[in-house]
Design an enzyme around this catalytic site. Structure first.
Site, PDB file in Angstrom:
ATOM      1  CG  ASP A 156      -1.491  -1.581   1.512  1.00  0.00           C
ATOM      2  OD1 ASP A 156      -2.540  -1.185   0.352  1.00  0.00           O
ATOM      3  OD2 ASP A 156      -1.340  -2.248   2.484  1.00  0.00           O
ATOM      4  NE  ARG A 199       5.902  -9.228   0.011  1.00  0.00           N
ATOM      5  CZ  ARG A 199       6.542  -8.932   1.254  1.00  0.00           C
ATOM      6  NH1 ARG A 199       7.728 -10.073   1.667  1.00  0.00           N
ATOM      7  NH2 ARG A 199       6.510  -7.831   1.911  1.00  0.00           N
ATOM      8  N   GLY A 200       3.407 -10.097  -4.789  1.00  0.00           N
ATOM      9  CA  GLY A 200       2.635  -9.105  -4.366  1.00  0.00           C
ATOM     10  C   GLY A 200       2.462  -7.921  -5.810  1.00  0.00           C
ATOM     11  CD  GLU A 201      -1.419  -6.521  -5.834  1.00  0.00           C
ATOM     12  OE1 GLU A 201      -1.333  -5.161  -5.498  1.00  0.00           O
ATOM     13  OE2 GLU A 201      -2.593  -7.675  -5.816  1.00  0.00           O
ATOM     14  CG  ASP A 202       5.037  -1.154  -5.850  1.00  0.00           C
ATOM     15  OD1 ASP A 202       5.036  -0.219  -7.350  1.00  0.00           O
ATOM     16  OD2 ASP A 202       6.464  -0.754  -6.119  1.00  0.00           O
ATOM     17  CB  SER A 203       8.484  -6.439  -6.199  1.00  0.00           C
ATOM     18  OG  SER A 203       7.046  -7.085  -5.315  1.00  0.00           O
ATOM     19  CD  GLN A 213       8.634   2.743  -3.984  1.00  0.00           C
ATOM     20  OE1 GLN A 213       9.013   3.775  -4.138  1.00  0.00           O
ATOM     21  NE2 GLN A 213       7.742   2.417  -3.133  1.00  0.00           N
ATOM     22  CE1 TYR A 216       3.860 -11.553   0.899  1.00  0.00           C
ATOM     23  CE2 TYR A 216       2.618 -12.086  -1.373  1.00  0.00           C
ATOM     24  CZ  TYR A 216       3.168 -11.719   0.046  1.00  0.00           C
ATOM     25  OH  TYR A 216       2.320 -10.402  -1.257  1.00  0.00           O
TER      26      TYR A 216
HETATM   27  O1  TRH Z   1       4.239  -6.183   0.288  1.00  0.00           O
HETATM   28  P1  TRH Z   1       4.030  -6.768  -0.312  1.00  0.00           P
HETATM   29  O2  TRH Z   1       3.589  -8.114  -0.150  1.00  0.00           O
HETATM   30  O3  TRH Z   1       3.207  -5.991  -0.502  1.00  0.00           O
HETATM   31  C1  TRH Z   1       1.829  -6.613  -0.063  1.00  0.00           C
HETATM   32  C2  TRH Z   1       1.057  -6.341  -1.896  1.00  0.00           C
HETATM   33  O4  TRH Z   1       1.110  -5.492  -2.690  1.00  0.00           O
HETATM   34  C3  TRH Z   1      -0.527  -7.027  -1.958  1.00  0.00           C
HETATM   35  O5  TRH Z   1      -1.396  -6.383  -3.095  1.00  0.00           O
HETATM   36  C4  TRH Z   1      -1.467  -6.161  -1.292  1.00  0.00           C
HETATM   37  O6  TRH Z   1      -2.551  -6.403  -0.538  1.00  0.00           O
HETATM   38  C5  TRH Z   1      -1.053  -5.747   1.044  1.00  0.00           C
HETATM   39  O7  TRH Z   1       0.439  -5.841   0.482  1.00  0.00           O
HETATM   40  C6  TRH Z   1      -1.512  -5.195   1.318  1.00  0.00           C
HETATM   41  O8  TRH Z   1       4.578  -6.210  -2.134  1.00  0.00           O
HETATM   42  P2  TRH Z   1       4.892  -5.318  -2.762  1.00  0.00           P
HETATM   43  O9  TRH Z   1       3.212  -5.405  -3.242  1.00  0.00           O
HETATM   44  O10 TRH Z   1       6.074  -5.409  -4.208  1.00  0.00           O
HETATM   45  O11 TRH Z   1       5.192  -4.379  -1.916  1.00  0.00           O
HETATM   46  C7  TRH Z   1       6.572  -3.641  -1.601  1.00  0.00           C
HETATM   47  C8  TRH Z   1       7.042  -2.767  -2.062  1.00  0.00           C
HETATM   48  O12 TRH Z   1       8.301  -2.699  -1.040  1.00  0.00           O
HETATM   49  C9  TRH Z   1       7.569  -2.349  -3.272  1.00  0.00           C
HETATM   50  O13 TRH Z   1       7.124  -1.048  -3.122  1.00  0.00           O
HETATM   51  C10 TRH Z   1       9.278  -2.231  -3.278  1.00  0.00           C
HETATM   52  C11 TRH Z   1       9.171  -1.981  -1.743  1.00  0.00           C
HETATM   53  N1  TRH Z   1      10.770  -2.800  -0.964  1.00  0.00           N
HETATM   54  C12 TRH Z   1      11.644  -1.490  -0.602  1.00  0.00           C
HETATM   55  O14 TRH Z   1      11.535  -0.045  -1.373  1.00  0.00           O
HETATM   56  N2  TRH Z   1      12.623  -1.822  -0.252  1.00  0.00           N
HETATM   57  C13 TRH Z   1      12.996  -2.956   0.413  1.00  0.00           C
HETATM   58  O15 TRH Z   1      14.131  -3.366   0.979  1.00  0.00           O
HETATM   59  C14 TRH Z   1      12.060  -3.825  -0.264  1.00  0.00           C
HETATM   60  C15 TRH Z   1      11.745  -5.147   0.664  1.00  0.00           C
HETATM   61  C16 TRH Z   1      11.062  -3.505  -0.403  1.00  0.00           C
END
Ligand code: TRH
Length: 380
Positions: free
Chosen positions: A30, A277-281, A261, A204
């Site tokens: 989020d 994992r998730g959407e953003d990565s 990021q 995860y």
């Molecule tokens: O953390 P997530 O599993 O987020 C999830 C999903 O988006 C899911 O759909 C949602 O419903 C839930 O959250 C609440 O994975 P995601 O989406 O890849 O987000 C990770 C974010 O963290 C991404 O913007 C990259 C950032 N990140 C960093 O900036 N530095 C880091 O060291 C890491 C590990 C991640």
């Protein structure tokens, strides 16, 4: 009650003031997506107020943002949005973004609806609900649809649904610096043919994790596994502590600190294989243009299975890639993963080519901020 003032039509290039609301459910997605959007709009000259209920992750994801050192973005406490004493000091924004269906604080809506209705010079903001990314067909069906506000101080106003996606009929994707470099024909993000394969791991707790680690440990080529901070690190430590992987062999594990990021995006750009994992990565893995394996955010009713299949369909993934994804997402036994080696890391392989093609297709489309600005300019 006065009507909203007639406003000259805006162009998508005109700098606007945005209120973006972020409710952190769990994990990092989020805040990750809504920060990315805030920063992308600010980079185009817009002013953003990011209202968030748990900003702690921004301390490392966006260094300087919490201290107010990010040009164009102010990070504000969600709870303050409900206070008339705070809102009355603020200009009414041109756009409200409700992140992932988080309801806006009713006090905030009431305050600004009252100003819109009573002050001639205050115009009604364009109200947009930003939804989750998916490659499923409903995205194109629902993208841009208006929905009347039925209750509360803004009753009778309209909200618009904005669905990020992979196709021209969706809301598109936010680009990162790695994608911009690829647009400019800069191929410096390509990893050289290193003797040690670099694999990033952001996951995860996949059941197939011991199978992956065992496979990498027994391959002919050495692998450096770069494990993301948080749940991925805990998962790997747990597997290794239980002795589920017999011998480290050719596997070298490195636990990463939290990365900003841009550092995270650059990491994916520099690896031979990314487990995301998730959407953003997932989006950043696409921009990296390297082979990846995606773990969808698990949902109790297995709704993520359709989401995974839709992505693999859009990518025209072959059966090997599909098998690996099914196993990594827990839809078949880890023992069924017979193809890690064929799928993973061979950047000259078919999967790698499909992904660079997919990135090319995406780069030909408008990005998400451009499509958002178009929707706003059409509805002001
Ligand atoms: O953390 P997530 O599993 O987020 C999830 C999903 O988006 C899911 O759909 C949602 O419903 C839930 O959250 C609440 O994975 P995601 O989406 O890849 O987000 C990770 C974010 O963290 C991404 O913007 C990259 C950032 N990140 C960093 O900036 N530095 C880091 O060291 C890491 C590990 C991640």
């Amino acid at each position: 009650m006065s009507h909203p003032p007639a406003r000259p039509p805006t162009t998508p290039d005109q700098p606007l003031l945005w209120d973006i609301f972020c409710h952190v459910v769990d994990n990092l997605g989020d805040v990750g997506v809504l920060w990315r959007l805030s920063a992308a709009l600010a980079a185009r000259g817009h002013q953003v107020r990011l209202w968030i209920d748990d900003a702690s992750a921004l301390a490392w994801m966006a260094p300087g943002a919490l201290a107010g050192n990010w040009p164009g973005v102010r990070v504000l406490a969600w709870t303050d949005a409900a206070h008339a004493s705070v809102c009355s000091t603020l200009r009414c924004a041109d756009v409200w973004i409700e992140g992932f269906g988080c309801d806006l604080p009713s006090g905030f809506v009431a305050h600004f609806a009252n100003r819109v209705h009573t002050e001639d010079r205050v115009a009604r903001p364009v109200w947009i609900n930003l939804e989750y990314l998916s490659a499923q067909a409903y995205v194109e069906r629902n993208h841009g649809l208006p929905s009347p506000v039925l209750r509360g101080a803004a009753q009778g106003w309209t909200k618009y649904f904005f669905y990020p996606g992979f196709t021209a009929g969706s809301g598109g994707l936010i680009r990162n610096a790695v994608a911009d470099a690829a647009t400019g024909g800069d191929d410096s993000i390509e990893a050289s043919a290193q003797p040690v394969r670099q694999v990033s791991l952001f996951c995860y707790e996949p059941e197939a994790l011991p199978a992956l680690l065992t496979s990498l440990a027994h391959e002919g080529r050495p692998t450096r596994l770069l494990v993301a901070h948080g749940r991925a690190t805990q998962a790997v430590r747990g597997v290794l502590a239980r002795g589920d992987v017999s011998a480290p062999g050719n596997l070298q594990v490195q636990y990463l600190p939290t990365l900003s990021q841009p550092q995270f995006d650059a990491l994916l750009g520099s690896c031979d294989l990314n487990m995301v994992r998730g959407e953003d990565s997932l989006v950043q893995a696409l921009w990296a243009g390297k082979p990846f394996v995606w773990q969808a955010y698990p949902q109790s009713d297995a709704a993520h299975r359709a989401k995974l299949d839709a992505l693999l369909d859009w990518l025209q993934a072959d059966s090997v890639v599909r098998d690996v994804h099914r196993a990594w997402n827990g839809f078949c036994q880890p023992a069924d993963i017979a193809h890690w080696d064929a799928t993973l890391a061979d950047r000259h392989g078919r999967w790698a080519r499909q992904l660079t093609d997919a990135r090319q297709r995406l780069l030909l489309q408008d990005d998400l901020p451009s499509r958002l600005l178009k929707l706003v300019s059409e509805n002001r």
